[in-house]
Design an enzyme around this catalytic site. Structure first.
Site, PDB file in Angstrom:
ATOM      1  N   ASN A 159      -8.526  -0.136   7.648  1.00 37.53           N
ATOM      2  CA  ASN A 159      -7.462   0.632   7.967  1.00 37.53           C
ATOM      3  C   ASN A 159      -6.959   0.584   9.354  1.00 37.53           C
ATOM      4  OD1 ASN A 159      -5.519   2.837   7.899  1.00 37.53           O
ATOM      5  ND2 ASN A 159      -6.902   4.502   7.784  1.00 37.53           N
ATOM      6  N   ARG A 196     -13.735   4.861  -1.241  1.00 38.45           N
ATOM      7  CA  ARG A 196     -13.420   5.275   0.164  1.00 38.45           C
ATOM      8  C   ARG A 196     -14.584   6.252   0.731  1.00 38.45           C
ATOM      9  NH1 ARG A 196      -8.251   8.014   3.351  1.00 38.45           N
ATOM     10  NH2 ARG A 196      -9.619   9.566   4.539  1.00 38.45           N
ATOM     11  N   GLU A 237     -11.574   8.762  -2.484  1.00 37.78           N
ATOM     12  CA  GLU A 237     -12.456   9.181  -1.250  1.00 37.78           C
ATOM     13  C   GLU A 237     -13.118  10.414  -1.555  1.00 37.78           C
ATOM     14  OE1 GLU A 237      -9.375  12.319   1.270  1.00 37.78           O
ATOM     15  OE2 GLU A 237      -8.707  10.168   0.624  1.00 37.78           O
ATOM     16  N   ASP A 273      -6.614   9.923  -3.229  1.00 34.81           N
ATOM     17  CA  ASP A 273      -6.885  11.120  -2.457  1.00 34.81           C
ATOM     18  C   ASP A 273      -8.575  11.262  -3.209  1.00 34.81           C
ATOM     19  OD1 ASP A 273      -4.938  11.522  -0.532  1.00 34.81           O
ATOM     20  OD2 ASP A 273      -4.179  13.229  -1.814  1.00 34.81           O
ATOM     21  N   GLU A 319     -13.944   4.512   6.214  1.00 30.30           N
ATOM     22  CA  GLU A 319     -12.659   5.062   6.946  1.00 30.30           C
ATOM     23  C   GLU A 319     -13.274   5.469   8.447  1.00 30.30           C
ATOM     24  OE1 GLU A 319      -9.843   5.011   7.859  1.00 30.30           O
ATOM     25  OE2 GLU A 319      -8.724   7.054   6.844  1.00 30.30           O
ATOM     26  N   ASP A 379      -3.152   5.153  -2.690  1.00 36.11           N
ATOM     27  CA  ASP A 379      -3.835   6.302  -2.268  1.00 36.11           C
ATOM     28  C   ASP A 379      -4.294   7.342  -3.334  1.00 36.11           C
ATOM     29  OD1 ASP A 379      -5.449   8.285  -0.885  1.00 36.11           O
ATOM     30  OD2 ASP A 379      -4.148   8.386   0.717  1.00 36.11           O
ATOM     31  N   HIS A 408      -7.495   3.884  -4.517  1.00 33.05           N
ATOM     32  CA  HIS A 408      -8.871   4.234  -3.790  1.00 33.05           C
ATOM     33  C   HIS A 408      -9.104   5.497  -3.836  1.00 33.05           C
ATOM     34  CE1 HIS A 408      -7.195   5.895   0.033  1.00 33.05           C
ATOM     35  NE2 HIS A 408      -6.368   4.732   0.328  1.00 33.05           N
ATOM     36  N   CYS A 417      -6.412  13.733   6.706  1.00 30.90           N
ATOM     37  CA  CYS A 417      -6.473  12.453   7.209  1.00 30.90           C
ATOM     38  C   CYS A 417      -7.791  12.088   7.689  1.00 30.90           C
ATOM     39  CB  CYS A 417      -5.419  12.251   8.036  1.00 30.90           C
ATOM     40  SG  CYS A 417      -5.398  10.809   9.231  1.00 30.90           S
ATOM     41  N   TYR A 476       1.013  -1.156   0.020  1.00 28.11           N
ATOM     42  CA  TYR A 476      -0.074   0.079  -0.085  1.00 28.11           C
ATOM     43  C   TYR A 476       0.867   1.372   0.036  1.00 28.11           C
ATOM     44  CZ  TYR A 476      -3.346   3.389   1.439  1.00 28.11           C
ATOM     45  OH  TYR A 476      -4.114   4.786   1.689  1.00 28.11           O
ATOM     46  N   ASP A 515      -0.601  16.263   4.615  1.00 24.13           N
ATOM     47  CA  ASP A 515      -1.574  15.325   3.789  1.00 24.13           C
ATOM     48  C   ASP A 515      -2.939  16.180   3.578  1.00 24.13           C
ATOM     49  OD1 ASP A 515      -2.602  13.251   2.332  1.00 24.13           O
ATOM     50  OD2 ASP A 515      -3.544  12.344   4.025  1.00 24.13           O
TER      51      ASP A 515
END
Length: 300
Positions: free
Chosen positions: A215, A162, A121, A94, A192, A92, A119, A129, A51, A65
Site C-alpha cells: 500500500n 489484509r 481485513e 473492510d 498493512e 476494499d 480484500h 485507516c 483499486y 472511513d
C-alpha cells in the site's frame, strides 16, 4: 465503444482477468479510482486494473472511513467503475460487513457488481485507516473463518487477506496471521502499514511463494517507494488508494476559494478539463453514433 454494445464487453469475468494479470511476472500497478470518470482517465493512462479504496469512497461521500457504509453503497461504486472502464477492479471490503454469512453476501454482491478482487481485513468495528493508531484486531482464527467463508462464496473473485497486526503484534505476529489466512484460502496477503523498507523485505522473505500487496498511500507510515522498488522487495501488487481523490479535492478547494474571492471561475480556466476533453473522455460522440445507427427518423 460504449459499454452498451455486447460485442465490446469483456468475455472473461473480472476475477479471471484480474487473476491473469496477477500471474504475470511484473508487479501489478493498481491506482485508486474513486469514481467512473477517474477510472476512464486511469485506463487512458495505460493501467490495466484499478483499486477502489474504502477511504476514498467514504471521503467522497463526506464521511470518515470507520466501517459505516453498506455493501449496497459500495456496489454502486463498483458498478460505475467497472462499467465506465471495463477494467478488473480490486475492492476494499473492510471487515466484511459482519461475520461469515455477511462476508459471503459481500463476496457474492461485489462479484455480481463486477469486482475482480476484494480484500478483507482483520480489524474489529469501528475499523480505522490502517495508518492510524489504536486499531483493534479480531482474533486470528475468527478472521481465518471469514477468509474461508469468502473463498467458499466466490466464483472467480480473487480473495486478498489484509492484516493490520504489524503495529500491535510486530512483524512476527503479522506473518503468523498471514500464514493462517493463506491456509484458510486467501489468494494473496496485504500487510498493512509496514513502516520501513526492511519490514517489507522481511515480510516477503517470510512468505515465500505468496502473492503480496503493498500500500503506497501518501501521508502515512510507509516510506515513499516506486512500483519497481516494491517489486524488487518481493511484492506482486501495489495500490495508490486515495491519490486521485486527494488531487481532485485539492483542485476543488482551490476552485471554490476562487469563486468566493472573484465571483467567477475565469482564473481557473487553464486548470479545468475542457468541454471537449470531457466529452472525449466519456465517449459522448460514440454514444451519439451508436444511437444514430439504431434509431432513425421515419419520414411520413
Amino acid at each position: 465503444m460504449p459499454y452498451l454494445v455486447a460485442d465490446d464487453l469483456p468475455r472473461e469475468t473480472a476475477g479471471r482477468r484480474f487473476r491473469a494479470l496477477l500471474e504475470r511476472p511484473q508487479i501489478l500497478q493498481l491506482p485508486g479510482a474513486h469514481n467512473g470518470q477517474a477510472s476512464i482517465q486511469a485506463r487512458r493512462a495505460g493501467f490495466e486494473a484499478l483499486y477502489l479504496s474504502g477511504a476514498a469512497m467514504t471521503a467522497s461521500m463526506g464521511i470518515p472511513d470507520l466501517g459505516i457504509i453498506t455493501v449496497d453503497e459500495v456496489s454502486f461504486f463498483i458498478r460505475q467503475i467497472a462499467r465506465a472502464s471495463g477494467l478488473p477492479l480490486l475492492v476494499d471490503g473492510d471487515t466484511g460487513y459482519g461475520e461469515a454469512l455477511n462476508v459471503m453476501h459481500m463476496v457474492r454482491t461485489f462479484e455480481d457488481a463486477g469486482a475482480g478482487a476484494v480484500h478483507l481485513e482483520d480489524q474489529l468495528l469501528p475499523k480505522k485507516c490502517g495508518h492510524l493508531n489504536d486499531k483493534k484486531l479480531a482474533d486470528a482464527h475468527d478472521m481465518a473463518a471469514k477468509v474461508a467463508a469468502a473463498a467458499k462464496a466466490r466464483r472467480d473473485l480473487v480473495i486478498i487477506a489484509r492484516t493490520d497486526a504489524a503495529a500491535s503484534e510486530g512483524l512476527d505476529g503479522a506473518v503468523a496471521r498471514a500464514r493462517l489466512y493463506v491456509q484458510a484460502g486467501a489468494d494473496a496477503i496485504f500487510p498493512e502499514a509496514l513502516t520501513t523498507v526492511d519490514m517489507f523485505r522481511d515480510f516477503a522473505k517470510a512468505m515465500p511463494g505468496v502473492k503480496l500487496l503493498a500500500n503506497m498511500t501518501e501521508f502515512g507510515r510507509t516510506p515513499y517507494l516506486t512500483a519497481a522498488e516494491f517489486e524488487a522487495l518481493g511484492y506482486s501488487m501495489v495500490i495508490w488508494p486515495v491519490s486521485s481523490l486527494r488531487v481532485a479535492n485539492k483542485a476543488q478547494e482551490k476552485l471554490y476559494a476562487t469563486i468566493k474571492r472573484d465571483g467567477g471561475t475565469k482564473a481557473m480556466l487553464d486548470e479545468m478539463q475542457t468541454r471537449q476533453e470531457l466529452y472525449d473522455t466519456i465517449g459522448l460522440h460514440d454514444y451519439e453514433a451508436l444511437d444514430a445507427s439504431i434509431i432513425k427518423t421515419v419520414v411520413p
